[in-house]
Design an enzyme around this catalytic site. Structure first.
Site, PDB file in Angstrom:
ATOM      1  N   ARG A   1       0.845  -1.167   0.014  1.00 19.93           N
ATOM      2  CA  ARG A   1      -0.057   0.173   0.014  1.00 19.93           C
ATOM      3  C   ARG A   1       1.000   1.300   0.099  1.00 19.93           C
ATOM      4  O   ARG A   1       1.851   1.050   0.637  1.00 19.93           O
ATOM      5  CB  ARG A   1      -1.001   0.135   1.299  1.00 19.93           C
ATOM      6  CG  ARG A   1      -2.168  -1.067   1.180  1.00 19.93           C
ATOM      7  CD  ARG A   1      -3.094  -0.277   0.309  1.00 19.93           C
ATOM      8  NE  ARG A   1      -4.191  -1.301  -0.038  1.00 19.93           N
ATOM      9  CZ  ARG A   1      -4.493  -2.468  -0.763  1.00 19.93           C
ATOM     10  NH1 ARG A   1      -3.347  -2.873  -1.528  1.00 19.93           N
ATOM     11  NH2 ARG A   1      -5.367  -3.412  -0.885  1.00 19.93           N
TER      12      ARG A   1
ATOM     13  N   HIS B   1      -1.036  -0.212  -9.804  1.00 20.31           N
ATOM     14  CA  HIS B   1      -1.591  -1.059  -8.864  1.00 20.31           C
ATOM     15  C   HIS B   1      -2.146  -2.220  -9.556  1.00 20.31           C
ATOM     16  O   HIS B   1      -3.360  -2.372  -9.815  1.00 20.31           O
ATOM     17  CB  HIS B   1      -2.779  -0.457  -8.082  1.00 20.31           C
ATOM     18  CG  HIS B   1      -3.034  -0.991  -6.792  1.00 20.31           C
ATOM     19  ND1 HIS B   1      -3.461  -0.440  -5.704  1.00 20.31           N
ATOM     20  CD2 HIS B   1      -3.175  -2.506  -6.472  1.00 20.31           C
ATOM     21  CE1 HIS B   1      -3.559  -1.294  -4.643  1.00 20.31           C
ATOM     22  NE2 HIS B   1      -3.463  -2.538  -5.169  1.00 20.31           N
TER      23      HIS B   1
ATOM     24  N   GLU C   1      -2.187   7.415  -5.125  1.00 20.20           N
ATOM     25  CA  GLU C   1      -2.676   7.053  -5.992  1.00 20.20           C
ATOM     26  C   GLU C   1      -4.266   6.951  -6.583  1.00 20.20           C
ATOM     27  O   GLU C   1      -4.737   7.031  -7.839  1.00 20.20           O
ATOM     28  CB  GLU C   1      -2.560   5.374  -6.152  1.00 20.20           C
ATOM     29  CG  GLU C   1      -3.339   4.694  -5.133  1.00 20.20           C
ATOM     30  CD  GLU C   1      -3.150   3.178  -5.281  1.00 20.20           C
ATOM     31  OE1 GLU C   1      -1.883   2.848  -4.940  1.00 20.20           O
ATOM     32  OE2 GLU C   1      -3.869   2.320  -5.426  1.00 20.20           O
TER      33      GLU C   1
HETATM   34  P1  NAI Z   1      -1.367 -11.227   4.893  1.00 22.46           P
HETATM   35  O1  NAI Z   1      -2.397 -10.941   5.941  1.00 22.46           O
HETATM   36  O2  NAI Z   1      -1.197 -12.758   4.659  1.00 22.46           O
HETATM   37  O3  NAI Z   1       0.337 -10.732   5.560  1.00 22.46           O
HETATM   38  C1  NAI Z   1       0.587  -9.675   6.063  1.00 22.46           C
HETATM   39  C2  NAI Z   1       1.652 -10.043   7.142  1.00 22.46           C
HETATM   40  O4  NAI Z   1       2.070  -8.472   7.533  1.00 22.46           O
HETATM   41  C3  NAI Z   1       1.350 -10.721   8.220  1.00 22.46           C
HETATM   42  O5  NAI Z   1       2.396 -11.739   8.359  1.00 22.46           O
HETATM   43  C4  NAI Z   1       1.382  -9.825   9.412  1.00 22.46           C
HETATM   44  O6  NAI Z   1       1.770 -10.326  10.643  1.00 22.46           O
HETATM   45  C5  NAI Z   1       2.600  -8.810   8.859  1.00 22.46           C
HETATM   46  N1  NAI Z   1       2.533  -7.446   9.698  1.00 22.46           N
HETATM   47  C6  NAI Z   1       1.423  -6.791  10.350  1.00 22.46           C
HETATM   48  N2  NAI Z   1       1.741  -5.688  10.762  1.00 22.46           N
HETATM   49  C7  NAI Z   1       3.067  -5.561  10.474  1.00 22.46           C
HETATM   50  C8  NAI Z   1       3.960  -4.809  10.853  1.00 22.46           C
HETATM   51  N3  NAI Z   1       3.621  -3.355  11.604  1.00 22.46           N
HETATM   52  N4  NAI Z   1       5.335  -4.953  10.681  1.00 22.46           N
HETATM   53  C9  NAI Z   1       5.591  -5.836   9.958  1.00 22.46           C
HETATM   54  N5  NAI Z   1       4.759  -7.032   9.438  1.00 22.46           N
HETATM   55  C10 NAI Z   1       3.616  -6.621   9.854  1.00 22.46           C
HETATM   56  O7  NAI Z   1      -1.268 -10.321   3.820  1.00 22.46           O
HETATM   57  P2  NAI Z   1      -0.984 -10.543   2.289  1.00 22.46           P
HETATM   58  O8  NAI Z   1      -2.377 -11.371   1.508  1.00 22.46           O
HETATM   59  O9  NAI Z   1       0.437 -11.307   2.130  1.00 22.46           O
HETATM   60  O10 NAI Z   1      -1.028  -9.048   1.669  1.00 22.46           O
HETATM   61  C11 NAI Z   1      -0.035  -8.255   2.161  1.00 22.46           C
HETATM   62  C12 NAI Z   1      -0.416  -6.779   1.438  1.00 22.46           C
HETATM   63  O11 NAI Z   1      -0.169  -6.846   0.106  1.00 22.46           O
HETATM   64  C13 NAI Z   1      -1.912  -6.503   1.984  1.00 22.46           C
HETATM   65  O12 NAI Z   1      -2.148  -6.043   2.995  1.00 22.46           O
HETATM   66  C14 NAI Z   1      -2.349  -5.540   0.753  1.00 22.46           C
HETATM   67  O13 NAI Z   1      -2.012  -4.149   1.296  1.00 22.46           O
HETATM   68  C15 NAI Z   1      -1.183  -5.470  -0.336  1.00 22.46           C
HETATM   69  N6  NAI Z   1      -1.962  -6.229  -1.696  1.00 22.46           N
HETATM   70  C16 NAI Z   1      -1.415  -5.624  -2.855  1.00 22.46           C
HETATM   71  C17 NAI Z   1      -2.016  -5.983  -4.001  1.00 22.46           C
HETATM   72  C18 NAI Z   1      -1.772  -5.343  -5.281  1.00 22.46           C
HETATM   73  O14 NAI Z   1      -2.219  -5.510  -6.381  1.00 22.46           O
HETATM   74  N7  NAI Z   1      -0.302  -4.609  -5.486  1.00 22.46           N
HETATM   75  C19 NAI Z   1      -3.151  -6.906  -4.152  1.00 22.46           C
HETATM   76  C20 NAI Z   1      -3.330  -7.780  -2.743  1.00 22.46           C
HETATM   77  C21 NAI Z   1      -2.708  -7.259  -1.671  1.00 22.46           C
END
Ligand code: NAI
Length: 330
Positions: A233, A294, A262
């Site tokens: 993000r 994105h 964005e």
């Molecule tokens: P997920 O929930 O599986 O993993 C997120 C990880 O971040 C977790 O292991 C969590 O413990 C960790 N985390 C939370 N707060 C933290 C912090 N303060 N410091 C360090 N780590 C922290 O999520 P997933 O599916 O891996 O997605 C990650 C991000 O990717 C989403 O939140 C979304 O913003 C982004 N995304 C972007 C897309 C794109 O098209 N560019 C599409 C889908 C998701």
């Protein structure tokens, strides 16, 4: 159920119509959802929204007034939804927690390879009959240190890809995972990750704690000449400070699929418009910056899964079935 879709693009219509089986009535709007467009939801049971729709308290109150009972996010992130306001208005929020973590991880890897090996420049050169290799030198990824922030679903696929290149991977997460350790990854502090990484890739969600996680202080701790990749993000990075870090060469490569402002730019063809955002204009001017708008999620497989899961979320809600995809906060 009658569902109003916002921020709809042609690929959304194609995938949702393909999977609908006439189970629900869909109305597709190109405009984003905000206080001005909320009235389009009149007589709808649900809205289907995306990453840059405004689901703030005022919008949610309007949705409740127009009879909306469900917000179905067709994405994983929900940082643009005021969940407390939705709960107070008795509107449930569901999402698609995982549709293709591989798609985003692979896109992060594409940004790294393109920035490093300059294939975007080579492509244009060759088309113009310029076969020179001057200024196309890259570096071996093999044995470079890659720092991964957030080792959830996307982070873990990304780690496997980087391991495939022979990189040494270190990670930072609030909740270290044994599965990640088993991949040969060591968890370190955020400071150590900043100091040691040749490439840093962000895969954590945007929360109050992670807003501007990479700002002036973090850039000052980074290895000189590092590459920073963000497919998560935009507001994880203070972009004004990123411009400074590029100018003073702390950052030698910057690849982003997301940008903090964005919402006024991405997903639109603005090629005949004057871009009023000076920060992105400055970023675009750097030869070592690569911006995609994105598109990390944009694969056929991911679009199919998003449509399938969203339609199931709608049907489950209609049938009173409790869904694991509901977003609940205490
Ligand atoms: P997920 O929930 O599986 O993993 C997120 C990880 O971040 C977790 O292991 C969590 O413990 C960790 N985390 C939370 N707060 C933290 C912090 N303060 N410091 C360090 N780590 C922290 O999520 P997933 O599916 O891996 O997605 C990650 C991000 O990717 C989403 O939140 C979304 O913003 C982004 N995304 C972007 C897309 C794109 O098209 N560019 C599409 C889908 C998701």
């Amino acid at each position: 159920m009658k569902v109003a879709f916002f921020s709809t693009k042609s690929y959304d219509i194609t995938s949702f119509e393909k999977h609908s089986n006439d189970a629900h009535e869909f109305i597709f709007y190109e405009s984003s959802l905000n206080t001005k467009t909320a009235k389009l939801t009149q007589d709808c049971d649900a809205v289907c929204a995306f990453v840059n729709d405004h689901l703030h308290e005022r919008t949610i109150k309007l949705l409740a007034k127009y009879g909306v009972k469900l917000i179905a996010m067709r994405c994983a992130g929900f940082n643009n939804v005021d969940i407390k306001a939705a709960q107070a208005a008795n509107i449930k929020v569901v999402r698609v927690p995982a549709y293709s973590p591989m798609a985003v991880a692979e896109h992060a890897s594409a940004l790294i390879l393109t920035l490093n090996r300059k294939t975007h420049k080579a492509y244009n050169r060759v088309r113009e009959g310029n076969f020179s290799l001057e200024r196309l030198t890259g570096f071996d990824l093999y044995e470079k240190t890659v720092g991964v922030v957030g080792t959830g679903k996307i982070g873990q696929y990304f780690i496997k890809i980087m391991k495939g290149y022979g990189c040494n991977v270190i990670a930072y997460d609030l909740y270290p995972s044994d599965a990640v350790k088993a991949l040969g990854v060591s968890y370190v502090s955020m400071d150590e990750l900043l100091e040691k990484s040749d490439i840093i890739s962000l895969h954590c969600p945007l929360t109050e704690d992670t807003h501007h996680l990479i700002g002036k202080e973090a850039f000052s701790k980074m290895k000189k000449g590092a590459m920073l990749i963000n497919t998560s993000r935009g507001a994880l990075i203070d972009t004004v400070e990123a411009v400074e870090a590029l100018k003073n060469k702390t950052l030698e490569y910057f690849g982003i699929d997301v940008y903090e402002q964005e919402e006024k730019l991405f997903f639109r063809d603005l090629s005949e418009n004057i871009i009023m955002d000076d920060v992105i204009s400055r970023l675009i001017s750097f030869p070592n910056v690569l911006i995609t708008s994105h598109q990390g999620f944009l694969t056929h497989e991911a679009l199919d899964k998003i449509a399938e899961v969203t339609i199931k979320n709608l049907t489950d809600f209609e049938n009173g079935i409790k869904s694991d995809n509901e977003v609940i906060i205490d």
